[in-house]
Write an enzyme that holds these catalytic residues in place. Structure first.
Site, mmCIF file in Angstrom:
data_model
loop_
_atom_site.group_PDB
_atom_site.id
_atom_site.type_symbol
_atom_site.label_atom_id
_atom_site.label_comp_id
_atom_site.label_asym_id
_atom_site.label_seq_id
_atom_site.Cartn_x
_atom_site.Cartn_y
_atom_site.Cartn_z
ATOM 1 N N LYS A 184 3.006 -15.576 3.207
ATOM 2 C CA LYS A 184 3.231 -16.327 1.968
ATOM 3 C C LYS A 184 4.732 -16.606 1.904
ATOM 4 O O LYS A 184 5.428 -16.209 0.952
ATOM 5 C CB LYS A 184 2.724 -15.492 0.770
ATOM 6 C CG LYS A 184 2.699 -16.225 -0.567
ATOM 7 C CD LYS A 184 1.627 -17.295 -0.660
ATOM 8 C CE LYS A 184 1.763 -18.091 -1.934
ATOM 9 N NZ LYS A 184 0.871 -19.272 -1.972
ATOM 10 N N ASP A 215 -12.460 -8.915 4.393
ATOM 11 C CA ASP A 215 -13.725 -8.923 3.634
ATOM 12 C C ASP A 215 -14.300 -10.335 3.592
ATOM 13 O O ASP A 215 -15.501 -10.547 3.735
ATOM 14 C CB ASP A 215 -13.521 -8.435 2.189
ATOM 15 C CG ASP A 215 -13.784 -6.937 2.037
ATOM 16 O OD1 ASP A 215 -13.445 -6.182 2.970
ATOM 17 O OD2 ASP A 215 -14.338 -6.533 0.996
ATOM 18 N N ASP A 245 -3.091 -18.463 1.326
ATOM 19 C CA ASP A 245 -4.084 -19.165 0.485
ATOM 20 C C ASP A 245 -4.820 -20.221 1.296
ATOM 21 O O ASP A 245 -6.038 -20.367 1.218
ATOM 22 C CB ASP A 245 -3.424 -19.756 -0.779
ATOM 23 C CG ASP A 245 -2.111 -20.486 -0.511
ATOM 24 O OD1 ASP A 245 -1.609 -20.433 0.628
ATOM 25 O OD2 ASP A 245 -1.584 -21.124 -1.446
ATOM 26 N N TYR A 279 0.826 -1.210 0.000
ATOM 27 C CA TYR A 279 0.000 0.000 0.000
ATOM 28 C C TYR A 279 0.858 1.257 0.000
ATOM 29 O O TYR A 279 0.420 2.312 -0.456
ATOM 30 C CB TYR A 279 -0.901 0.040 1.240
ATOM 31 C CG TYR A 279 -2.202 -0.694 1.091
ATOM 32 C CD1 TYR A 279 -2.230 -2.069 0.895
ATOM 33 C CD2 TYR A 279 -3.420 -0.019 1.154
ATOM 34 C CE1 TYR A 279 -3.423 -2.745 0.769
ATOM 35 C CE2 TYR A 279 -4.617 -0.688 1.024
ATOM 36 C CZ TYR A 279 -4.615 -2.055 0.832
ATOM 37 O OH TYR A 279 -5.803 -2.718 0.705
ATOM 38 N N ASP A 312 -6.462 -6.939 4.228
ATOM 39 C CA ASP A 312 -7.573 -6.297 3.510
ATOM 40 C C ASP A 312 -8.476 -7.364 2.908
ATOM 41 O O ASP A 312 -9.698 -7.345 3.069
ATOM 42 C CB ASP A 312 -7.002 -5.386 2.411
ATOM 43 C CG ASP A 312 -8.099 -4.720 1.599
ATOM 44 O OD1 ASP A 312 -9.055 -4.215 2.205
ATOM 45 O OD2 ASP A 312 -7.999 -4.719 0.351
HETATM 46 C C1 IPM Z 1 -10.389 -1.121 3.818
HETATM 47 C C2 IPM Z 1 -10.606 -0.558 2.441
HETATM 48 C C3 IPM Z 1 -9.422 0.333 2.062
HETATM 49 C C4 IPM Z 1 -8.179 -0.526 2.080
HETATM 50 C C5 IPM Z 1 -9.582 1.061 0.718
HETATM 51 C C6 IPM Z 1 -10.823 1.913 0.680
HETATM 52 C C7 IPM Z 1 -8.377 1.855 0.377
HETATM 53 O O1 IPM Z 1 -10.807 -1.578 1.523
HETATM 54 O O2 IPM Z 1 -10.270 -0.333 4.768
HETATM 55 O O3 IPM Z 1 -10.367 -2.347 3.947
HETATM 56 O O4 IPM Z 1 -7.876 -1.198 1.071
HETATM 57 O O5 IPM Z 1 -7.492 -0.539 3.096
HETATM 58 MG MG MG Z 2 -10.920 -3.516 2.373
#
Ligand code: IPM
Ligand code: MG
Length: 356
Positions: free
Chosen positions: A191, A251, A223, A142, A247
């Site tokens: 990884k 999710d 993975d 990042y 990240d």
């Molecule tokens: C998160 C989001 C952010 C990230 C984006 C919006 C830049 O997906 O906070 O998980 O990738 O960190």
């Molecule tokens: Mg995210």
């Protein structure tokens, strides 16, 4: 106590969900005799529209000088074509970096009331999921160098993923300390079969593991982690990982809870300043419709009280209120199920505030 909170509602559903969290914070202030002062700052697309930049220097200063920061969400299709340097997400990354928010805690909890909202079978989610992802937030790909250049007549893009020992060590320490306060089980996700950054990560974690003999430590490849989260999620307690893996996995993990709308997060520095935000995005398709789920943001406000203000009883009160409202069968659209009461975003905020 008096606390200064800088509020960044942002784009899409950001302003709606943040308004509900503020409602709940105001109720906490009243009930526990605190005062919270809010300073609003534009971030993301709305700031680009007004000022031509996703956050102004003045806005950034207001984040730095606050006792803590509450964020909604940033971004939307309207700003997808902005040049990379002024994209809405750029501001979010800049705040994380400038405030030194290296430790991102993403608790993944399936409220038992929502067991049927999880896409996984009951026998897999068991009696509820309760795991915590500790994501490194100010390093890795990042923040590494990136460029797109022409090489031999074609475009070549490069993103560099750097990690230094001290960055790994400090996030590792947060993870081990957190594991000590929870189930004393830590899985470090990497990884290491491919990446040098992961090999350094693993070596550093092993060194730390010796200092925490009570923590049951394991290494797991990213993975495999993605697979295990679906196959057997209850095996996990605390997971620690680098920025991009965290990240992606957070999710994925959020779906175990039924809806990404339920998940809060805390981004912590080495001091008490932190930023608190739901992990979901700005959901532009439902913005302004008063149907978003504000619980992730409300639970983020609870984390703010717990981690930045040392107000554990107040944080417990918010979590208990959310629990009570779910017990009563109130559900926003994303977690709606047959026989439950369909609840709007603002009604959900009212109900949680009332139950405090
Ligand atoms: C998160 C989001 C952010 C990230 C984006 C919006 C830049 O997906 O906070 O998980 O990738 O960190
Ligand atoms: Mg995210």
């Amino acid at each position: 106590m008096n606390k200064k909170i800088t509020v960044l509602p942002g784009d899409g559903i950001g302003p709606e969900i943040v308004a509900e969290a503020i409602k709940v914070l105001d109720r906490v202030a009243e009930k526990f005799d605190h005062s919270f002062d809010y300073t609003y700052v534009d971030i993301g697309g709305c700031s680009i529209d007004k000022f031509g930049t996703p956050i102004t220097d003045e806005g950034m200063e207001k984040c730095k000088s606050a006792d803590s920061v509450l964020l909604g969400a940033v971004g939307g299709p309207k700003w997808d074509t902005c040049p990379p340097a002024i994209r809405p997400e750029k501001a979010l990354l800049a705040v994380r970096k400038e405030l030194g928010l290296f430790a991102n805690l993403r608790p993944t909890r399936l409220f038992p009331q929502l067991a049927d909202a999880s896409p996984l079978k009951k026998e897999i989610v068991g009696n509820g999921i309760d795991l915590l992802i500790v994501r490194e937030l100010t390093g890795g790909v990042y923040f590494g160098e990136r460029r797109t250049e022409e090489v031999n007549g074609e475009l070549v893009a490069t993103d560099i993923m750097p990690y230094s020992e001290h960055e790994i060590e400090r996030i590792g320490r947060v993870a081990f300390e957190t594991a000590m306060k929870r189930g004393k089980k830590l899985a470090s996700v990497d990884k290491a079969n491919v990446l040098d950054t992961s090999r350094l990560w693993r070596k550093t974690m092993h060194r730390l593991a010796e200092e925490y003999p009570e923590v049951e430590y394991s290494d797991i490849l990213v993975d495999n982690t993605a697979m295990q989260l679906i196959k057997n999620p209850t095996q996990f307690d605390v997971l620690v990982t680098e920025n991009m893996f965290g990240d992606i996995l957070s999710d994925e993990a959020s779906m175990l809870t039924g809806s990404i709308g339920m998940m809060p997060s805390a981004s912590l520095s080495s001091g008490t300043l932190g930023m608190y935000e739901p992990i979901h995005g700005s959901a532009p398709d439902i913005a302004g419709m008063n149907i978003a789920n504000p619980i992730g943001t409300i639970l983020s406000a609870a984390m703010m009280l717990r981690y930045s203000f040392d107000m554990a009883a107040e944080a417990d009160a918010i979590e208990a209120a959310v629990n009570a409202v779910l017990d009563e069968g109130c559900r926003t659209g994303d977690i709606m199920q047959e026989g439950m009461k369909k609840t709007s975003c603002s009604e959900m905020g009212d109900l949680v505030a009332e139950r405090i």
